[in-house]
Structures are given as structure tokens and as C-alpha cells.
Design an enzyme around this catalytic site. Structure first.
Site, PDB file in Angstrom:
ATOM      1  CG  ASP A 152      -1.760   1.264   1.328  1.00 27.77           C
ATOM      2  OD1 ASP A 152      -2.936   1.202   0.929  1.00 27.77           O
ATOM      3  OD2 ASP A 152      -1.259   2.311   1.794  1.00 27.77           O
ATOM      4  CE1 TYR A 181       0.854   7.961   2.511  1.00 29.17           C
ATOM      5  CE2 TYR A 181       1.373   5.721   1.859  1.00 29.17           C
ATOM      6  CZ  TYR A 181       0.559   6.610   2.528  1.00 29.17           C
ATOM      7  OH  TYR A 181      -0.530   6.143   3.220  1.00 29.17           O
ATOM      8  CE  LYS A 228      -3.717   4.902   1.010  1.00 29.43           C
ATOM      9  NZ  LYS A 228      -2.289   4.600   0.980  1.00 29.43           N
ATOM     10  CG  HIS A 286      -4.627   9.980   0.747  1.00 29.61           C
ATOM     11  ND1 HIS A 286      -3.314   9.857   0.364  1.00 29.61           N
ATOM     12  CD2 HIS A 286      -4.658   9.586   2.046  1.00 29.61           C
ATOM     13  CE1 HIS A 286      -2.587   9.406   1.390  1.00 29.61           C
ATOM     14  NE2 HIS A 286      -3.385   9.248   2.418  1.00 29.61           N
TER      15      HIS A 286
END
Length: 276
Positions: free
Chosen positions: A49, A54, A79, A112
Site C-alpha cells: 500500500d 508519500y 491513492k 485519500h
């Protein structure tokens, strides 16, 4: 049945998703992450994931390639970030995530955060990508009950997943019940409360009884509550330890004890009071 790391639940569209995966939140691009992803896959993990925000999709993709396993045996999630919520922008963000990961498709793509006034157009984009066969499953993250109700009023396709902060201090029982009622699979992020629960005396007592670690007890509690879980680690021994949760079972008393630890306490932002 949850027997091992390849054990999966069936989402409401028939797609199978592993009960336990590797999370990579706050792990920077680089060799450490490449090694963590490769190590996880080599030790039986099949679900990874990540998320656009990120900033580590390229390293996740490299780790996947280095693990040298058939793509169809993996379940990869990313996401779309808040700044890309909108029909065209969300589709473009999906393409960019695929490019960074070096993949032809994702198994799961999530919105998200429920940014007011934006998530419905983003959801329409996810529905388009899903209907075109470019994503195997679509879902949301950090959606409360009222967000889900609002989304489903206009949605053609119901979310398959709602990924939320979930741990013994934030059990979200009403949200879990709502998702179960609507066959939306709940998934836990920050299941170990970013390490804050690992020295908890009550959890340690349960862990000692089963000859397990506190982390293993918490992850087992997730699974027995019917919640998918994605603990984060970059250390090989922790990655392996986190996955060793299929060889024991918590008692009803253990489960009740952990459920009672709830304080509605968040380590992450509150979806209803978040400056998007």
C-alpha cells in the site's frame, strides 16, 4: 479462512484482497524502501500500500520488480492526493502513479481524503477507470459515515474499501458496523498507532499469554474484527514478525479487553477537522 499471508477477503465486486499487507507511509524513496518491499514479497506478502503524497511510488515499483514475482500474484494500492481531486485531474494523477510505479494497472485506487466539494468528481473518475478495466477495485480513505452516505447518493459504483485510522485507541465501531452493513471492506492504517501501543501493559499481558508480541496481538485483533491491516516496517525481522499472526487466535475475552481500550484517540488528522 485466514491461514497465511496469502489469505484474502473477497470484496463486493468479487476481487480478492489479502487480509494483511505492507504499508510504506513516511518511508522515503531509496534503497531502504526498495529492500523492504522486496523483502516483504519474498517473505510471502502479496499486498503493498502506497500513495502519491508519500512520494515513494518509484521505489515501491523498483522493489516489486526486484522481487521478481508475477504481477497478477500481487495486490498494489495507491491513492490520489487532495490537490488532484477532480475528474480530469484524478485520471491524470492515476496515470502518473502508474508511471512512477512502472505498472500497467493498480489493484486498488483510493481517494485519500474526503475534501468537501471535490470527492464526487474524483469518484466519477475512479468509476470511469474501473469500468474501463484499468483498476481492479476502487475505494476511499478517511471517509466517515456521512461522507460515505453523501458519496453513495450519486455514485454508480459503491466503494469496495474504506481505509481509515484504526487501532485499539480508535475502534470506530459505528463506522465498522456501517461499512459491514453496506459490504464496504474496512482497512486499517496506522494499526500499531505509530508504535505508541507497543509498551501497553494490558496488551503485553495478552501477548505473554499467547507467546506473541504486542504488535502481533494488535494485528490479530484487526483480523478477527474483519478489518484488513497494513502495518509499516522497513526492518526485515519486523516485516516477518508482523506477518506471523495466522497461527494463534485471541479469545472473546481478549477481544473484549482490547475493544474496551477505545478512547476515540487519533494519531492522524480528524477527517472532519482537517485543513485540506
Amino acid at each position: 479462512m485466514m491461514k497465511n499471508l496469502q489469505s484474502a477477503t473477497t470484496l463486493h465486486n468479487g476481487v480478492e484482497m489479502p487480509w494483511l499487507g505492507l504499508g510504506v507511509f513516511k518511508v522515503e524513496e531509496g534503497q531502504e524502501l526498495v529492500h523492504a518491499v522486496k523483502t516483504a514479497i519474498e517473505n510471502g506478502y502479496r499486498s503493498i500500500d502506497t500513495a502519491a503524497i508519500y512520494g515513494n511510488e518509484a521505489s515501491v515499483g523498483q522493489g516489486i520488480r526486484e522481487a521478481n514475482i508475477a504481477r497478477e500474484d500481487l495486490f498494489i494500492t495507491s491513492k490520489v492526493w487532495n490537490s488532484d481531486l477532480g475528474y480530469e485531474a484524478t485520471i491524470a494523477a492515476y496515470e502518473e502513479s502508474l508511471r512512477k510505479l512502472g505498472l500497467d494497472y493498480l489493484d486498488l485506487y483510493l481517494i485519500h481524503w474526503p475534501v468537501a466539494g471535490k470527492y464526487k468528481e474524483a469518484w466519477r473518475a475512479l468509476e470511469t477507470l474501473y469500468k474501463e478495466g484499468r483498476i481492479r477495485a476502487i475505494g476511499v480513505s478517511n471517509f466517515q459515515i456521512h461522507h460515505l452516505e453523501d458519496l453513495m447518493k450519486d455514485a454508480e459504483i459503491k466503494p469496495m474499501i474504506n481505509q481509515v485510522e484504526y487501532h485499539p485507541r480508535l475502534t470506530q465501531e459505528d463506522l465498522l458496523a456501517f461499512c459491514q452493513q453496506h459490504t464496504i471492506q474496512l482497512e486499517a492504517w496506522s494499526p500499531l498507532m505509530q508504535g505508541q501501543l507497543l509498551d501497553n501493559a494490558e496488551l503485553q499481558e495478552i501477548a505473554d499469554k499467547h507467546g506473541k508480541s504486542v504488535a502481533q496481538v494488535i494485528l490479530r485483533w484487526d483480523l478477527q474484527n474483519g478489518v484488513i491491516t497494513i502495518p509499516k516496517s522497513t526492518k526485515e525481522h519486523r516485516i516477518i514478525e508482523n506477518a506471523t499472526v495466522f497461527d494463534f487466535e485471541l479469545t472473546a475475552e481478549d477481544m473484549d479487553c482490547i475493544n474496551r481500550m477505545n478512547e476515540n484517540y487519533r494519531v492522524g488528522p480528524d477527517p472532519d477537522n482537517f485543513d485540506f
